[in-house]
Enzyme design. Sequence first.
Site, PDB file in Angstrom:
ATOM      1  N   GLU A 132      54.233  21.552  -1.647  1.00  0.00           N
ATOM      2  CA  GLU A 132      53.171  22.385  -1.393  1.00  0.00           C
ATOM      3  C   GLU A 132      53.061  23.600  -2.513  1.00  0.00           C
ATOM      4  OE1 GLU A 132      51.688  23.486   0.966  1.00  0.00           O
ATOM      5  OE2 GLU A 132      51.631  25.749   0.662  1.00  0.00           O
ATOM      6  N   LYS A 166      39.632  26.953   7.374  1.00  0.00           N
ATOM      7  CA  LYS A 166      41.974  26.832   7.862  1.00  0.00           C
ATOM      8  C   LYS A 166      42.137  26.495   9.012  1.00  0.00           C
ATOM      9  CE  LYS A 166      44.729  30.249   7.408  1.00  0.00           C
ATOM     10  NZ  LYS A 166      45.577  29.726   6.416  1.00  0.00           N
ATOM     11  N   TRP A 191      31.658  23.996  10.001  1.00  0.00           N
ATOM     12  CA  TRP A 191      32.425  22.990   8.701  1.00  0.00           C
ATOM     13  C   TRP A 191      31.436  21.969   9.175  1.00  0.00           C
ATOM     14  CZ3 TRP A 191      35.382  19.007   8.304  1.00  0.00           C
ATOM     15  CH2 TRP A 191      35.656  18.587   6.951  1.00  0.00           C
ATOM     16  N   ASN A 206      31.149  21.973  18.316  1.00  0.00           N
ATOM     17  CA  ASN A 206      32.190  22.431  17.728  1.00  0.00           C
ATOM     18  C   ASN A 206      33.268  21.156  17.756  1.00  0.00           C
ATOM     19  OD1 ASN A 206      35.570  24.000  17.225  1.00  0.00           O
ATOM     20  ND2 ASN A 206      34.893  22.062  16.195  1.00  0.00           N
ATOM     21  N   GLY A 207      33.283  20.076  16.794  1.00  0.00           N
ATOM     22  CA  GLY A 207      33.769  18.843  17.318  1.00  0.00           C
ATOM     23  C   GLY A 207      32.422  17.961  16.796  1.00  0.00           C
ATOM     24  N   HIS A 239      59.580   6.234 -12.795  1.00  0.00           N
ATOM     25  CA  HIS A 239      58.906   4.615 -12.103  1.00  0.00           C
ATOM     26  C   HIS A 239      57.424   4.913 -12.408  1.00  0.00           C
ATOM     27  CE1 HIS A 239      62.694   3.684 -10.812  1.00  0.00           C
ATOM     28  NE2 HIS A 239      62.854   5.253  -9.678  1.00  0.00           N
ATOM     29  N   ARG A 244      36.852  29.097  10.374  1.00  0.00           N
ATOM     30  CA  ARG A 244      36.459  27.696  10.711  1.00  0.00           C
ATOM     31  C   ARG A 244      36.020  26.907   9.976  1.00  0.00           C
ATOM     32  NH1 ARG A 244      39.502  27.257  15.922  1.00  0.00           N
ATOM     33  NH2 ARG A 244      37.787  25.625  16.040  1.00  0.00           N
ATOM     34  N   LYS A 303      48.745  23.802  -3.352  1.00  0.00           N
ATOM     35  CA  LYS A 303      48.181  25.592  -3.436  1.00  0.00           C
ATOM     36  C   LYS A 303      47.566  25.348  -4.763  1.00  0.00           C
ATOM     37  CE  LYS A 303      48.555  27.392  -0.869  1.00  0.00           C
ATOM     38  NZ  LYS A 303      49.233  26.244   0.501  1.00  0.00           N
ATOM     39  N   GLU A 311      44.137  23.022  -3.364  1.00  0.00           N
ATOM     40  CA  GLU A 311      43.395  24.011  -2.786  1.00  0.00           C
ATOM     41  C   GLU A 311      42.441  25.428  -3.206  1.00  0.00           C
ATOM     42  OE1 GLU A 311      44.807  24.695   1.344  1.00  0.00           O
ATOM     43  OE2 GLU A 311      46.351  25.398   0.543  1.00  0.00           O
ATOM     44  N   CYS A 330      34.233  23.810  12.809  1.00  0.00           N
ATOM     45  CA  CYS A 330      33.075  25.170  13.438  1.00  0.00           C
ATOM     46  C   CYS A 330      33.862  26.742  14.094  1.00  0.00           C
ATOM     47  CB  CYS A 330      32.098  24.833  13.462  1.00  0.00           C
ATOM     48  SG  CYS A 330      31.298  23.262  12.910  1.00  0.00           S
TER      49      CYS A 330
HETATM   50  O1  M6R Z   1      47.167  25.507  11.268  1.00  0.00           O
HETATM   51  P1  M6R Z   1      48.023  23.989  10.408  1.00  0.00           P
HETATM   52  O2  M6R Z   1      49.232  24.585   9.949  1.00  0.00           O
HETATM   53  O3  M6R Z   1      47.910  23.104  11.406  1.00  0.00           O
HETATM   54  O4  M6R Z   1      46.992  24.104   9.200  1.00  0.00           O
HETATM   55  C1  M6R Z   1      47.262  22.410   8.923  1.00  0.00           C
HETATM   56  C2  M6R Z   1      46.747  22.147   7.016  1.00  0.00           C
HETATM   57  O5  M6R Z   1      45.464  22.133   7.566  1.00  0.00           O
HETATM   58  C3  M6R Z   1      46.769  23.361   6.225  1.00  0.00           C
HETATM   59  O6  M6R Z   1      48.723  23.795   6.284  1.00  0.00           O
HETATM   60  C4  M6R Z   1      45.808  23.806   4.869  1.00  0.00           C
HETATM   61  O7  M6R Z   1      47.050  22.516   4.447  1.00  0.00           O
HETATM   62  C5  M6R Z   1      46.299  24.778   4.209  1.00  0.00           C
HETATM   63  N1  M6R Z   1      44.862  24.596   3.784  1.00  0.00           N
HETATM   64  C6  M6R Z   1      47.279  25.077   3.062  1.00  0.00           C
HETATM   65  O8  M6R Z   1      46.818  26.350   2.422  1.00  0.00           O
END
Ligand code: M6R
Length: 578
Positions: A461, A573, A72, A98-99, A484, A29, A465, A468, A2
């Site tokens: 990675e 994010k 969130w 937030n928390g 395996h 957030r 992508k 997500e 949040c």
């Molecule tokens: O802000 P950070 O790099 O610590 O965030 C870590 C992850 O939450 C972040 O990389 C997340 O996986 C993204 N959505 C990647 O695209």
Amino acid sequence: MCGIVGIVSSKEFPVRGELLARLKKLEYRGYDSVGFATSEGLVMRGVGELSKFIVRVPAELEAKAAISHTRWATHGGVTEANAHPHSDCEGKLFIVHNGIIENYEELRKGLEKLGHCFETETDSEVIAHLLEERLKRGGMKSALMSLIREAKGTFAVLALRKGEERIYAAKRDSPLALGIAKGGFILGSDIYAFSDATDKAVFFDDDEIAVVDAKGYEFFDAAGKPVRKKVTRFKWARQEEAGHGHAHYMIKEIHEQPLAAERLIRSLETEQAKKVGKLVGMMRRAKRVVLVAAGTSYFAALLGVYFLNRQNVMAHTLIASEFENYVYVDKSTLVIAVSQSGETMDVVSALKFAKKRGAKIAAIVNVPHSTVQRMSEVSLEMMAGQEVCVAATKTFTNQVIAMLFLASKFGFHANFESLPLQIEKTIAANEGKAKALAKELKGRNDVYIIGRGISYPSAREFAHKLKEIAYVHAEGMMGGELKHGTLALVEKGTPVFSLMPAGDVDIVSNTKEVEARGGRVIRISTATDSDFSIPAENGGVFAILSVVIGQLLAYHIAKERGLPIDKPRNLAKSVTVK
Ligand code: M6R
């Protein structure tokens, strides 16, 4: 998670044009629901993104003090009732939070026994009722001191009382900053909330309370003793809100990578050179280097481990949320946090754990003055500029460059001069191909990406992508591990991307094993006749460029599928809860 924003001002400000415009900057957030409360006692809440909510808010509505929240969801569904602000029984006190209040059930039961009526399923509502209850014994300051004493968990809280042009704040673990602006103050989860209005901020430390009105602010510790706070001047590149000429921030940020890379390389060689030297010194003195990160940043850290181990630096990495369980740290360990936001709670918690064990702390972050940066003895900045899309793209590339740069100080070979141009060429030569392939793959739900050695983190990675952004179930895995077990899932037409850096003969065999079972192999290599050809002269560069292909593909599949690219469902994010 949040985002929270509060404003107190000597003059009335427009709620829509000022408070909510600032809240919009924190939407990364979380964007499940939104709401605000003014000192006049007006409260509005709504489900979904701010853009849908804002049109319901009268343009002429003004206030001298107001608090707001973008959510969130953690405890309680995505409903209007669960949207913040929450209020006390009388509707005279409002809070945004937030928390996570871990002991909220216990607190709630106690307050219910005292006659408090709860209207939401959230953990946060307990804060409003607890403050209401403790106000019976004293003022807001002592009520907040009780909150600090009684609440377990994490919180950045802003509270407002009907009829008072003043904001009360308290925080533990979740970030909170106060911006000193002209004619008033802006409180926000981070400096994005006010970086266009001021370059002066005060950062809250844990278990601190602040009382802020238009004339000034006071900080107190948990015992109520006044605290003198340092005012920090910050520099932060502002992000234009619109008119960037791209359909989405994600594609804008993919295209920004050559520039962002160049900016970082230049900065590491010049203004950040001293910090690089200091960090390298710490790495040399440490018995072991442990990188800690989450999500995309973890895959960048994994590449860092590869680069460093090659140069005989004992390096490990682990996902931040499992750090305490699987990594040994002590006084002779250097822990380097890798984080775009510098606010990821799992990373912050891992650093706290490492600090307790006597380890030294350093960081590579994108957002300056973030919690992680402030916890670190030395911190390199990624210089990627603000990344708006939830998916990390340019920050991943810059994280890997930062790792490569550190490893180069131990002898790892990388040609930094040509790297920005190679990224540019990769995008130019492959975007059309990614678009075409996206049409073919838009209906597929299972995709595999294989890589070995230096390509393994990139395979992870690449898959991240696709998951997500394109909502494709993708598995990035070690090419050698396929046989395996996972190979059983490969049937005729199953898409399998193979990341094939020059000279890797084993990945050639693994790729053939897939082909022999009818898999639809898509080759990414330096060969000009491969499906995606990338101009990588060495492994480090290959690792970056192959991920750029994954970014383009995820973007175009998501576009084909009509998905909300910059704000994928269920994500945010900056993940500031455990
Ligand atoms: O802000 P950070 O790099 O610590 O965030 C870590 C992850 O939450 C972040 O990389 C997340 O996986 C993204 N959505 C990647 O695209």
